[in-house]
Scaffold this active site. Structure first.
Site, PDB file in Angstrom:
ATOM      1  CG  ASP A  12      -1.935   0.959   1.109  1.00 32.73           C
ATOM      2  OD1 ASP A  12      -1.733   1.801   0.330  1.00 32.73           O
ATOM      3  OD2 ASP A  12      -2.755   1.151   1.987  1.00 32.73           O
ATOM      4  CD  GLU A  30      -5.532  -0.226  -0.709  1.00 24.66           C
ATOM      5  OE1 GLU A  30      -5.458  -0.772   0.584  1.00 24.66           O
ATOM      6  OE2 GLU A  30      -6.513  -0.044  -1.171  1.00 24.66           O
TER       7      GLU A  30
END
Length: 448
Positions: free
Chosen positions: A6, A112
């Site tokens: 992330d 992500e």
């Protein structure tokens, strides 16, 4: 074990890659048409700037310019318009590194990426693998990334939040025991759990579930009877250590929507058709990127609900396609047919959007029995492939269809064609995708 990579403050971090002078400064990135704040650096968050703050309020509070003409160095906050071309290219580089390091992966969003972790590694070795991935992305792309690792995707998401928040994890947090799982759930507010939306979070809080651990400690039967929702039950299972969320639920989209508020008001049909053509073309491009086709094209339009002094109107209609397609021309044509049906003269339109539905894989395509345009379909596919290739090489919107071009009158009454009517006064350059924006280096030595 699953992992999730992330990016930290993705949009703001991308803006800093080619601007090292921004390090340590408060940064905000604005939504389309420079409407409101959609991304904030840690320094901006520390100033109390909230996500969704209208830019005019931010400008008034911190004395910021409303246009780049008044931009001055030394202002308290650095402001940028959304530059999705830059963000997409840089995050694509991150994904290419993940492709080399992880046995398998699937991209979940622009910032992500879920990963299947190497089975040959465990414990400290897996921790070192995650730290190595963080350092490689930082060194080769210039973006900070946090990595969470756990037996399922929901716990991996919580682990990535811990990796972002606490420096002790060195950008990589692993939940590999019940003790670590319970401590992480005790720290995580229930509204921050992946898979629990705002409505369900409010209901859980009213039932006494303040943290993820409070929710996880309830009985399965209580969860089923209280919510009667398979996704909430799966989230509860994952919080308790099970692997319950299928990959198909993340990678398969049942519909794709592209919508925007206009830079001002639109009252004539031709301008509205041009906006809709751009949104339809973007939907078609997304379909081709994930190798799918759509059988339904929907269009919605609405006026500004905050202008109570103006007449209000909203409408949505669909057009079904004989043969499912991802062709830009076919989808734009279908969207225009819908616009012709729902447009009403006399209204000031503020927003429109295109939604493609009935999405299926692009091979094989079920054609209509009486459709004899197989050769034409192949021509359209080759045309789209050529346009996509040119736009990847030379920058988005290098080649567009005629229906996507906006026209406005110049001072002499002549039509002036321009490709983008979205307001982005503070947009940065794209040095990695456009020759016109390539960086120029100043050096005192003439031999360099």
């Amino acid at each position: 074990m699953y992992g999730i990579a992330d990016l930290d403050n993705c949009y703001c971090s991308c803006e800093k890659v080619f601007r090292p002078d921004l390090e340590g400064k408060p940064i905000v990135v604005l939504s389309n048409n420079d409407g409101c704040v959609v991304a904030r650096s840690n320094e901006a968050k520390a100033l109390g700037i909230k996500d969704g703050t209208p830019y005019y309020q931010l400008a008034r509070q911190f004395g910021l310019p409303l246009t780049p003409v008044a931009h001055a160095k030394g202002q308290p906050i650095e402001v940028f318009s959304s530059n999705y071309e830059l963000y997409g290219e840089l995050t694509g580089r991150v994904v290419s590194i993940i492709r080399q390091e992880a046995p398998a992966y699937f991209r979940y969003s622009i910032d992500e990426c879920f990963m299947y972790l190497p089975k040959s590694l465990e414990g400290d070795e897996l921790q070192r693998w995650g730290e190595h991935l963080h350092h490689r992305v930082r060194r080769e792309v210039g973006l900070p990334i946090s990595i969470g690792m756990a037996p399922n995707k929901t716990l991996a998401k919580i682990a990535s939040k811990l990796a972002k928040k606490f420096e002790v994890y060195r950008h990589c947090c692993m939940i590999d025991s019940d003790y670590k799982r319970e401590r992480a759930l005790e720290w995580c507010p229930v509204e921050d759990v992946w898979g629990i939306g705002r409505r369900y979070a409010a209901r859980l809080q009213s039932l006494g579930c303040k943290t993820a651990l409070d929710f996880a400690r309830h009985h399965r039967d209580w969860v089923r009877q209280t919510f009667n929702n398979i996704n909430i039950v799966r989230t509860w299972q994952e919080l308790n250590g099970e692997d319950a969320v299928p990959n198909e639920a993340l990678t398969t989209k049942k519909s794709i929507c592209t919508s925007r508020s206009f830079n001002g008001m639109v009252s004539d049909k031709e301008s509205l058709r041009t906006h809709v053509a751009n949104y339809a073309a973007r939907c078609a491009e997304k379909l081709r990127m994930q190798k799918t086709v759509a059988s339904i094209v929907g269009v919605f339009v609405n006026t500004n609900p905050f202008r109570e002094d103006l007449a209000q109107y909203w409408n949505f209609q669909e057009q079904r396609l004989i043969t499912p397609t991802s062709s830009t021309l076919a989808i734009v044509q279908a969207a225009h047919e819908v616009v012709d049906r729902i447009f009403k003269q006399g209204y000031q339109y503020k927003k429109a959007g295109v939604i493609v539905m009935g999405i299926t894989p692009d091979s094989p395509i079920q054609q209509d029995l009486f459709d004899t345009n197989a050769e034409e379909i192949q021509k359209m596919r080759r045309l789209d492939e050529a346009i996509d290739r040119i736009n990847r090489m030379l920058g988005t919107e290098t080649v567009v269809i005629g229906a996507q071009q906006y026209t406005q009158k110049d001072g002499k009454g002549k039509a002036d064609v321009f490709s983008n009517a979205i307001k982005h006064d503070f947009r940065s350059k794209n040095p990695t995708t456009r020759w016109s924006d390539i960086m120029r280096l100043n050096a005192s030595d003439e031999r360099i």
